[in-house]
Enzyme design. Structure first.
Site, mmCIF file in Angstrom:
data_model
loop_
_atom_site.group_PDB
_atom_site.id
_atom_site.type_symbol
_atom_site.label_atom_id
_atom_site.label_comp_id
_atom_site.label_asym_id
_atom_site.label_seq_id
_atom_site.Cartn_x
_atom_site.Cartn_y
_atom_site.Cartn_z
ATOM 1 N N GLY A 116 -7.380 0.495 9.484
ATOM 2 C CA GLY A 116 -5.935 0.365 9.680
ATOM 3 C C GLY A 116 -5.530 0.724 11.103
ATOM 4 N NE ARG A 117 -5.872 6.840 11.628
ATOM 5 C CZ ARG A 117 -6.435 7.796 10.919
ATOM 6 N NH1 ARG A 117 -7.728 8.023 11.020
ATOM 7 N NH2 ARG A 117 -5.722 8.539 10.111
ATOM 8 C CD GLU A 125 -2.339 1.799 8.915
ATOM 9 O OE1 GLU A 125 -3.328 2.510 8.660
ATOM 10 O OE2 GLU A 125 -1.972 0.844 8.213
ATOM 11 C CG PHE A 132 -1.800 1.118 1.439
ATOM 12 C CD1 PHE A 132 -3.093 1.070 0.925
ATOM 13 C CD2 PHE A 132 -1.411 2.250 2.140
ATOM 14 C CE1 PHE A 132 -3.973 2.142 1.104
ATOM 15 C CE2 PHE A 132 -2.282 3.317 2.317
ATOM 16 C CZ PHE A 132 -3.566 3.262 1.801
ATOM 17 C CD GLU A 163 4.493 11.052 -2.968
ATOM 18 O OE1 GLU A 163 4.934 12.221 -3.015
ATOM 19 O OE2 GLU A 163 3.681 10.585 -3.768
ATOM 20 C CB ILE A 219 6.333 1.142 0.715
ATOM 21 C CG1 ILE A 219 6.206 2.589 0.210
ATOM 22 C CG2 ILE A 219 5.135 0.290 0.297
ATOM 23 C CD1 ILE A 219 5.089 3.416 0.839
ATOM 24 C CB SER A 221 1.422 13.998 9.035
ATOM 25 O OG SER A 221 2.256 13.295 9.936
HETATM 26 C C1 LIG Z 1 7.597 0.718 9.974
HETATM 27 C C2 LIG Z 1 6.797 1.652 9.113
HETATM 28 C C3 LIG Z 1 5.951 1.116 8.138
HETATM 29 C C4 LIG Z 1 5.243 1.973 7.281
HETATM 30 N N1 LIG Z 1 4.472 1.427 6.282
HETATM 31 C C5 LIG Z 1 3.858 2.248 5.377
HETATM 32 C C6 LIG Z 1 3.152 1.695 4.253
HETATM 33 O O1 LIG Z 1 3.048 0.478 4.100
HETATM 34 N N2 LIG Z 1 2.609 2.547 3.364
HETATM 35 C C7 LIG Z 1 2.698 3.904 3.489
HETATM 36 O O2 LIG Z 1 2.177 4.612 2.635
HETATM 37 N N3 LIG Z 1 3.377 4.456 4.544
HETATM 38 C C8 LIG Z 1 3.959 3.675 5.478
HETATM 39 N N4 LIG Z 1 4.667 4.208 6.530
HETATM 40 C C9 LIG Z 1 4.809 5.651 6.617
HETATM 41 C C10 LIG Z 1 3.985 6.245 7.744
HETATM 42 O O3 LIG Z 1 2.625 6.214 7.404
HETATM 43 C C11 LIG Z 1 4.524 7.669 7.981
HETATM 44 O O4 LIG Z 1 5.825 7.514 8.558
HETATM 45 C C12 LIG Z 1 3.630 8.458 8.922
HETATM 46 O O5 LIG Z 1 2.409 8.764 8.285
HETATM 47 C C13 LIG Z 1 4.296 9.767 9.368
HETATM 48 O O6 LIG Z 1 4.811 10.460 8.301
HETATM 49 P P1 LIG Z 1 6.341 10.986 8.338
HETATM 50 O O7 LIG Z 1 7.188 9.839 8.728
HETATM 51 O O8 LIG Z 1 6.621 11.653 7.052
HETATM 52 O O9 LIG Z 1 6.374 12.017 9.515
HETATM 53 P P2 LIG Z 1 5.944 13.569 9.450
HETATM 54 O O10 LIG Z 1 4.559 13.693 8.897
HETATM 55 O O11 LIG Z 1 7.009 14.350 8.799
HETATM 56 O O12 LIG Z 1 5.888 13.927 10.991
HETATM 57 C C14 LIG Z 1 7.062 14.210 11.762
HETATM 58 C C15 LIG Z 1 6.589 14.637 13.166
HETATM 59 O O13 LIG Z 1 5.790 15.825 13.057
HETATM 60 C C16 LIG Z 1 4.504 15.602 13.631
HETATM 61 N N5 LIG Z 1 3.502 16.333 12.867
HETATM 62 C C17 LIG Z 1 3.324 16.362 11.517
HETATM 63 N N6 LIG Z 1 2.308 17.141 11.186
HETATM 64 C C18 LIG Z 1 1.814 17.641 12.351
HETATM 65 C C19 LIG Z 1 0.751 18.521 12.684
HETATM 66 N N7 LIG Z 1 -0.052 19.066 11.752
HETATM 67 N N8 LIG Z 1 0.563 18.832 13.991
HETATM 68 C C20 LIG Z 1 1.324 18.266 14.962
HETATM 69 N N9 LIG Z 1 2.342 17.436 14.712
HETATM 70 C C21 LIG Z 1 2.583 17.124 13.419
HETATM 71 C C22 LIG Z 1 4.291 14.097 13.564
HETATM 72 O O14 LIG Z 1 3.334 13.658 14.523
HETATM 73 C C23 LIG Z 1 5.698 13.596 13.855
HETATM 74 O O15 LIG Z 1 5.918 13.600 15.225
HETATM 75 C C24 LIG Z 1 5.354 3.380 7.424
HETATM 76 C C25 LIG Z 1 6.181 3.907 8.425
HETATM 77 C C26 LIG Z 1 6.898 3.070 9.266
HETATM 78 C C27 LIG Z 1 7.796 3.669 10.314
#
Ligand SMILES: Cc1cc2nc3c(=O)[nH]c(=O)nc-3n(C[C@H](O)[C@H](O)[C@H](O)COP(=O)(O)OP(=O)(O)OC[C@H]3O[C@@H](n4cnc5c(N)ncnc54)[C@H](O)[C@@H]3O)c2cc1C
Length: 384
Positions: A241-242, A363, A123, A127, A157, A132
């Site tokens: 998912g959550r 998630e 899934f 990127e 991913i 988020s």
């Molecule tokens: C082991 C693992 C498996 C994963 N598997 C998948 C997958 O299969 N498919 C997929 O698509 N993705 C996957 N992910 C990605 C995952 O969904 C993202 O890592 C997650 O959504 C957070 O995005 P980011 O890492 O870019 O962090 P960011 O969005 O850059 O966030 C960094 C920090 O800022 C905080 N933050 C961001 N925006 C705000 C806001 N508006 N207000 C307050 N705080 C904020 C966050 O809470 C976090 O603490 C996976 C990640 C991991 C670690």
């Protein structure tokens, strides 16, 4: 409100538990230590317990399970091998999106392979610049005579490097000139597609990958959902998912707690079992409470999803945030009960901590869950 499992659920849970303990548990340590992916036949075996396509309707080859039963099964798998749980739920998530938005032809072509685990599915939403803030996808799909040309990178991913197929979320131009989010089904054999593994803290048997789409031609027939409207498809399954992540955290917390109980009854210091010391008992009581409160929230959220209740979204976010924070405290406390042994790789406790750590990030981070929950009562979005 009754959260007792019925006799059929108990039978299914016990059969799965017996299988996991006899056939799967003995291989976990060696596979994780060597970063070997979960063997395909182990993923395939999960079909017999309703775990592949568990939530999907029986008409398409699923099991039509309620979320309460599926969550219970997910918890059992996570208790023994979180990497296996992640592979299963990622494939199921991709399968749900395919069933929701794919044409009959696309579903018939790809779903049976995914549900038998002959094909593992990814899934791909996140990127390098998009986590988020998932709506602002940068991967582009340009229309061609017979489909799409996709360019971009997907990061973090799950199953990424070993997935045979997957759903990828892209930005595509709409008839009115705006960009909308579309979803396309891709195969790992498509020219221009490549993956790179990303080393990580835990879950070593569920590889994490970066996916590169370099002029990948995807046929028009592989469009999943309506062009430009796929973001709602991704969002629809986020609650499920959550809830799945919450049950996964519960499974790991149960394992860490049970290990601490066992160890405290076996280990002696000062001429008696450490279980007899009041401060150790306090740690046991703390863990017990965290496990039980997580369990209550998991089943409450699952029940709300099954009833399509208006508070389902808030409860899924709450269960996810609570259980994924709680599991870290349980794993950490279990390590304390184990003393030096808990810090070594001779015991599974340090792995429980490493395997659970990503759950408060994936998630939707727990900060995002807090804002989503607050929004349901305040009616004010902190994001847009
Ligand atoms: C082991 C693992 C498996 C994963 N598997 C998948 C997958 O299969 N498919 C997929 O698509 N993705 C996957 N992910 C990605 C995952 O969904 C993202 O890592 C997650 O959504 C957070 O995005 P980011 O890492 O870019 O962090 P960011 O969005 O850059 O966030 C960094 C920090 O800022 C905080 N933050 C961001 N925006 C705000 C806001 N508006 N207000 C307050 N705080 C904020 C966050 O809470 C976090 O603490 C996976 C990640 C991991 C670690």
């Amino acid at each position: 409100m009754d959260f007792q499992l019925d006799s059929l659920q108990l039978e299914l849970r016990d059969a799965l538990r017996r299988y996991l303990e006899a056939e799967v548990a003995p291989m976990v340590h060696a596979y994780e230590a060597q970063s070997l992916p979960v063997p395909r036949k182990t993923v395939m075996a999960m079909k017999d317990f309703g775990l592949l396509g568990g939530l999907l309707p029986e008409e398409v080859g699923g099991f039509g399970l309620p979320m309460t039963t599926y969550g219970m099964l997910i918890c059992e798998v996570a208790r023994v091998w979180p990497s296996l749980r992640s592979i299963i739920s990622t494939s199921n998530l991709a399968a749900s999106v395919l069933v929701e938005g794919g044409s009959k032809h696309l579903i018939e072509r790809y779903l049976p392979g995914i549900l038998s685990a002959e094909k593992l599915a990814a899934f791909a939403l996140s990127e390098p610049n998009i986590g988020s803030d998932a709506a602002h996808i940068e991967t582009r799909a340009t229309p061609t005579a017979d489909g799409w040309k996709v360019n971009g990178r997907k990061l973090y991913i799950s199953v990424g490097t070993i997935a045979d197929v997957g759903v990828v979320f892209v930005k595509s131009p709409m008839a009115d000139g705006k960009q909308g989010v579309s979803c396309l089904l891709f195969e790992n054999t498509m020219p221009g597609f490549s993956t790179t593994g990303i080393p990580k803290m835990g879950m070593h048997s569920c590889p994490l990958g970066e996916l590169l789409f370099d002029d990948v031609a995807i046929p028009a027939a592989n469009l999943v959902g309506k062009e430009g409207q796929a973001f709602s498809l991704a969002k629809k399954y986020l609650n499920v998912g959550r809830c799945v992540v919450a049950f996964s955290a519960l499974g790991i917390a149960e394992a860490a707690y049970e290990a601490a109980v066992k160890f405290s009854l076996e280990r002696s210091q000062f001429g008696r079992k450490i279980a007899g010391f009041q401060l150790v008992q306090q740690m046991i009581a703390d863990m017990m409470t965290l496990v039980e409160t997580s369990r209550l929230l998991c089943y409450r959220a699952a029940d709300a999803l099954d009833r399509n209740a208006p508070d389902a979204q808030a409860l899924c976010s709450m269960a996810k945030r609570y259980a994924t924070d709680a599991v870290l405290r349980v794993a950490e406390t279990s390590m304390q009960v184990h003393g030096g042994a808990g810090y070594t790789a001779l015991f599974p406790i340090e792995r429980y901590y490493r395997d659970a750590r990503h759950l408060s990030i994936a998630e939707g981070t727990n900060q995002i869950q807090s804002m989503l929950m607050a929004q349901t009562v305040l009616g004010v979005s902190a994001i847009r």
